[in-house]
Design a protein around this motif. Structure first.
Motif, PDB file in Angstrom:
ATOM      1  N   LEU A   1       0.831  -1.201   0.000  1.00 30.15           N
ATOM      2  CA  LEU A   1       0.000   0.000   0.000  1.00 30.15           C
ATOM      3  C   LEU A   1       0.868   1.254   0.000  1.00 30.15           C
ATOM      4  O   LEU A   1       0.582   2.224  -0.705  1.00 30.15           O
ATOM      5  CB  LEU A   1      -0.930   0.002   1.213  1.00 30.15           C
ATOM      6  N   ALA A   2       1.946   1.224   0.777  1.00 31.51           N
ATOM      7  CA  ALA A   2       2.846   2.379   0.836  1.00 31.51           C
ATOM      8  C   ALA A   2       3.527   2.610  -0.503  1.00 31.51           C
ATOM      9  O   ALA A   2       3.716   3.756  -0.936  1.00 31.51           O
ATOM     10  CB  ALA A   2       3.885   2.165   1.931  1.00 31.51           C
ATOM     11  N   LYS A   3       3.869   1.517  -1.172  1.00 36.08           N
ATOM     12  CA  LYS A   3       4.542   1.605  -2.473  1.00 36.08           C
ATOM     13  C   LYS A   3       3.648   2.296  -3.503  1.00 36.08           C
ATOM     14  O   LYS A   3       4.085   3.208  -4.217  1.00 36.08           O
ATOM     15  CB  LYS A   3       4.920   0.191  -2.946  1.00 36.08           C
ATOM     16  N   PHE A   4       2.391   1.886  -3.554  1.00 39.53           N
ATOM     17  CA  PHE A   4       1.478   2.489  -4.529  1.00 39.53           C
ATOM     18  C   PHE A   4       1.064   3.896  -4.114  1.00 39.53           C
ATOM     19  O   PHE A   4       0.793   4.748  -4.966  1.00 39.53           O
ATOM     20  CB  PHE A   4       0.262   1.588  -4.742  1.00 39.53           C
ATOM     21  N   SER A   5       1.017   4.142  -2.819  1.00 46.53           N
ATOM     22  CA  SER A   5       0.692   5.489  -2.349  1.00 46.53           C
ATOM     23  C   SER A   5       1.785   6.483  -2.760  1.00 46.53           C
ATOM     24  O   SER A   5       1.497   7.626  -3.133  1.00 46.53           O
ATOM     25  CB  SER A   5       0.522   5.500  -0.830  1.00 46.53           C
ATOM     26  N   ALA A   6       3.037   6.020  -2.701  1.00 47.59           N
ATOM     27  CA  ALA A   6       4.151   6.895  -3.066  1.00 47.59           C
ATOM     28  C   ALA A   6       4.130   7.265  -4.545  1.00 47.59           C
ATOM     29  O   ALA A   6       4.633   8.324  -4.937  1.00 47.59           O
ATOM     30  CB  ALA A   6       5.467   6.219  -2.716  1.00 47.59           C
ATOM     31  N   LEU A   7       3.517   6.394  -5.353  1.00 50.12           N
ATOM     32  CA  LEU A   7       3.448   6.638  -6.801  1.00 50.12           C
ATOM     33  C   LEU A   7       2.098   7.217  -7.233  1.00 50.12           C
ATOM     34  O   LEU A   7       1.880   7.429  -8.424  1.00 50.12           O
ATOM     35  CB  LEU A   7       3.677   5.316  -7.556  1.00 50.12           C
ATOM     36  N   ALA A   8       1.213   7.473  -6.279  1.00 48.44           N
ATOM     37  CA  ALA A   8      -0.175   7.815  -6.602  1.00 48.44           C
ATOM     38  C   ALA A   8      -0.298   8.977  -7.581  1.00 48.44           C
ATOM     39  O   ALA A   8      -1.160   8.963  -8.470  1.00 48.44           O
ATOM     40  CB  ALA A   8      -0.950   8.123  -5.317  1.00 48.44           C
ATOM     41  N   HIS A   9       0.565   9.976  -7.446  1.00 47.89           N
ATOM     42  CA  HIS A   9       0.453  11.164  -8.300  1.00 47.89           C
ATOM     43  C   HIS A   9       0.776  10.870  -9.762  1.00 47.89           C
ATOM     44  O   HIS A   9       0.533  11.710 -10.626  1.00 47.89           O
ATOM     45  CB  HIS A   9       1.383  12.268  -7.777  1.00 47.89           C
TER      46      HIS A   9
ATOM     47  N   ASP B   1      -0.220   9.670 -15.591  1.00 49.88           N
ATOM     48  CA  ASP B   1       0.890  10.036 -16.461  1.00 49.88           C
ATOM     49  C   ASP B   1       1.216   8.823 -17.330  1.00 49.88           C
ATOM     50  O   ASP B   1       1.778   7.841 -16.851  1.00 49.88           O
ATOM     51  CB  ASP B   1       2.107  10.441 -15.616  1.00 49.88           C
ATOM     52  N   LYS B   2       0.858   8.897 -18.598  1.00 57.15           N
ATOM     53  CA  LYS B   2       0.993   7.737 -19.478  1.00 57.15           C
ATOM     54  C   LYS B   2       2.433   7.426 -19.861  1.00 57.15           C
ATOM     55  O   LYS B   2       2.687   6.436 -20.557  1.00 57.15           O
ATOM     56  CB  LYS B   2       0.143   7.945 -20.735  1.00 57.15           C
ATOM     57  N   ASP B   3       3.374   8.243 -19.415  1.00 53.15           N
ATOM     58  CA  ASP B   3       4.790   7.954 -19.633  1.00 53.15           C
ATOM     59  C   ASP B   3       5.491   7.582 -18.331  1.00 53.15           C
ATOM     60  O   ASP B   3       6.717   7.527 -18.273  1.00 53.15           O
ATOM     61  CB  ASP B   3       5.492   9.168 -20.266  1.00 53.15           C
ATOM     62  N   SER B   4       4.708   7.306 -17.298  1.00 54.30           N
ATOM     63  CA  SER B   4       5.267   6.989 -15.988  1.00 54.30           C
ATOM     64  C   SER B   4       5.361   5.481 -15.801  1.00 54.30           C
ATOM     65  O   SER B   4       5.232   4.696 -16.736  1.00 54.30           O
ATOM     66  CB  SER B   4       4.376   7.586 -14.895  1.00 54.30           C
ATOM     67  N   GLU B   5       5.567   5.087 -14.550  1.00 56.47           N
ATOM     68  CA  GLU B   5       5.614   3.661 -14.204  1.00 56.47           C
ATOM     69  C   GLU B   5       4.309   2.943 -14.541  1.00 56.47           C
ATOM     70  O   GLU B   5       4.285   1.710 -14.641  1.00 56.47           O
ATOM     71  CB  GLU B   5       5.893   3.499 -12.705  1.00 56.47           C
ATOM     72  N   PHE B   6       3.234   3.698 -14.719  1.00 59.43           N
ATOM     73  CA  PHE B   6       1.939   3.081 -15.012  1.00 59.43           C
ATOM     74  C   PHE B   6       1.647   2.994 -16.511  1.00 59.43           C
ATOM     75  O   PHE B   6       0.539   2.628 -16.907  1.00 59.43           O
ATOM     76  CB  PHE B   6       0.823   3.844 -14.291  1.00 59.43           C
ATOM     77  N   LYS B   7       2.623   3.327 -17.329  1.00 59.50           N
ATOM     78  CA  LYS B   7       2.445   3.240 -18.784  1.00 59.50           C
ATOM     79  C   LYS B   7       1.955   1.851 -19.234  1.00 59.50           C
ATOM     80  O   LYS B   7       1.033   1.762 -20.063  1.00 59.50           O
ATOM     81  CB  LYS B   7       3.739   3.593 -19.506  1.00 59.50           C
ATOM     82  N   PRO B   8       2.529   0.741 -18.704  1.00 62.86           N
ATOM     83  CA  PRO B   8       2.021  -0.567 -19.128  1.00 62.86           C
ATOM     84  C   PRO B   8       0.528  -0.757 -18.881  1.00 62.86           C
ATOM     85  O   PRO B   8      -0.176  -1.361 -19.704  1.00 62.86           O
ATOM     86  CB  PRO B   8       2.851  -1.550 -18.297  1.00 62.86           C
ATOM     87  N   LEU B   9       0.014  -0.227 -17.767  1.00 60.93           N
ATOM     88  CA  LEU B   9      -1.416  -0.365 -17.492  1.00 60.93           C
ATOM     89  C   LEU B   9      -2.255   0.422 -18.494  1.00 60.93           C
ATOM     90  O   LEU B   9      -3.313  -0.046 -18.927  1.00 60.93           O
ATOM     91  CB  LEU B   9      -1.735   0.103 -16.070  1.00 60.93           C
ATOM     92  N   HIS B  10      -1.784   1.598 -18.872  1.00 59.80           N
ATOM     93  CA  HIS B  10      -2.492   2.369 -19.901  1.00 59.80           C
ATOM     94  C   HIS B  10      -2.455   1.630 -21.239  1.00 59.80           C
ATOM     95  O   HIS B  10      -3.451   1.598 -21.969  1.00 59.80           O
ATOM     96  CB  HIS B  10      -1.869   3.756 -20.036  1.00 59.80           C
ATOM     97  N   ASP B  11      -1.316   1.029 -21.545  1.00 58.53           N
ATOM     98  CA  ASP B  11      -1.155   0.345 -22.832  1.00 58.53           C
ATOM     99  C   ASP B  11      -2.033  -0.891 -22.943  1.00 58.53           C
ATOM    100  O   ASP B  11      -2.572  -1.191 -24.015  1.00 58.53           O
ATOM    101  CB  ASP B  11       0.312  -0.044 -23.043  1.00 58.53           C
ATOM    102  N   ILE B  12      -2.178  -1.637 -21.846  1.00 61.19           N
ATOM    103  CA  ILE B  12      -2.957  -2.878 -21.914  1.00 61.19           C
ATOM    104  C   ILE B  12      -4.435  -2.673 -21.611  1.00 61.19           C
ATOM    105  O   ILE B  12      -5.229  -3.606 -21.791  1.00 61.19           O
ATOM    106  CB  ILE B  12      -2.394  -3.960 -20.963  1.00 61.19           C
ATOM    107  N   ASN B  13      -4.823  -1.471 -21.185  1.00 59.85           N
ATOM    108  CA  ASN B  13      -6.213  -1.273 -20.775  1.00 59.85           C
ATOM    109  C   ASN B  13      -7.232  -1.596 -21.879  1.00 59.85           C
ATOM    110  O   ASN B  13      -8.231  -2.259 -21.607  1.00 59.85           O
ATOM    111  CB  ASN B  13      -6.412   0.152 -20.263  1.00 59.85           C
ATOM    112  N   PRO B  14      -7.014  -1.160 -23.136  1.00 61.20           N
ATOM    113  CA  PRO B  14      -7.980  -1.533 -24.189  1.00 61.20           C
ATOM    114  C   PRO B  14      -8.096  -3.047 -24.365  1.00 61.20           C
ATOM    115  O   PRO B  14      -9.196  -3.565 -24.598  1.00 61.20           O
ATOM    116  CB  PRO B  14      -7.406  -0.860 -25.440  1.00 61.20           C
ATOM    117  N   LEU B  15      -6.979  -3.764 -24.237  1.00 66.23           N
ATOM    118  CA  LEU B  15      -7.011  -5.222 -24.366  1.00 66.23           C
ATOM    119  C   LEU B  15      -7.812  -5.846 -23.226  1.00 66.23           C
ATOM    120  O   LEU B  15      -8.595  -6.775 -23.442  1.00 66.23           O
ATOM    121  CB  LEU B  15      -5.592  -5.785 -24.362  1.00 66.23           C
TER     122      LEU B  15
END
Length: 236
Positions: free
Chosen positions: A13-21, A25-39
């Motif tokens: 929980l702390a790990k994801f909270s630290a990245l929450a902001h 941001d589609k070029d951030s650590e969450f880019k893979p989730l944005h990329d696979i979301n349509p699939l």
């Protein structure tokens, strides 16, 4: 059923909270989730057209999947235990104009509060981050109505998965921050299918999710050696 207070890893929980902001941001650590979301959304709609359906998104984080579900016409409830991520999810609704009911609640607690309420439950990229995935699966099964669908995605546990999802994605390609995944928590499809069956769900579809590092694209289908999605149904 596992105590919902205990079935959460505070370090996760702390790990994801630290990245929450960075959730949107589609070029951030969450880019893979944005990329696979349509699939992911297409996989769900292969089994259940989303328009007008009551859908619960378990472990919704900053709302990437939740907003995708809402965009396709579902009435969405998103739940998570990372408060900062939920705040980002709620803020992003002001930008997107979509409607999602976000709640800070454990899935086990919601299962006691609203059994059989939803037409579909999604629990994607979440099981490998909790101490007791079986408890989450049981709660998801309780929350879906008879005839409804439950969708899971997670990581297989084998040497190939460790090589590609941990060493490759985190250390070589840099697709994810180092330490995102703990290999010992990966779940074999047979194990997840058994959890689902024990919880009264029937497995319908198993498919792999694959990344092409040269084209930097994702696709569904083929083997489930690394990432996979599982569609289950609660019998009528």
């Amino acid at each position: 059923m596992t105590d919902p207070v205990l079935n959460a890893d505070q370090a996760e929980l702390a790990k994801f909270s630290a990245l929450a902001h960075k959730w949107w941001d589609k070029d951030s650590e969450f880019k893979p989730l944005h990329d696979i979301n349509p699939l992911r959304l297409d996989f769900i709609e292969q089994h259940l057209p989303l328009a007008g359906q009551q859908v619960l998104d378990v472990g919704c984080g900053g709302g990437i999947l939740s907003e995708g579900l809402a965009l396709r016409g579902a009435q969405v409830t998103g739940i998570d235990l990372a408060e900062k991520s939920l705040k980002i999810a709620k803020l992003h609704l002001l930008e997107s104009g979509l409607r999602v009911d976000y709640r800070l609640i454990a899935v086990e607690a919601l299962a006691s509060e609203a059994p059989g309420r939803f037409d579909a439950v999604t629990c994607l990229e979440m099981l490998e981050h909790v101490p007791s995935p079986a408890s989450v699966v049981t709660a998801c099964a309780a929350l879906v109505r008879p005839g409804g669908w439950v969708f899971f995605s997670t990581l297989n546990r084998n040497p190939k998965s460790y090589l590609m999802a941990v060493l490759g994605a985190e250390y070589v390609l840099g697709l994810l921050p180092r330490g995102t995944h703990e290999y010992a928590r990966f779940i074999k499809p047979s194990e997840l299918a058994r959890m689902a069956r024990t919880s009264g769900l029937e497995t319908q579809t198993l498919t792999g999710l694959h990344y092409n590092p040269l084209a930097r694209t994702y696709r569904l289908g083929g083997d489930s050696d690394v990432n996979y999605l599982l569609a289950c149904r609660r019998p009528e």
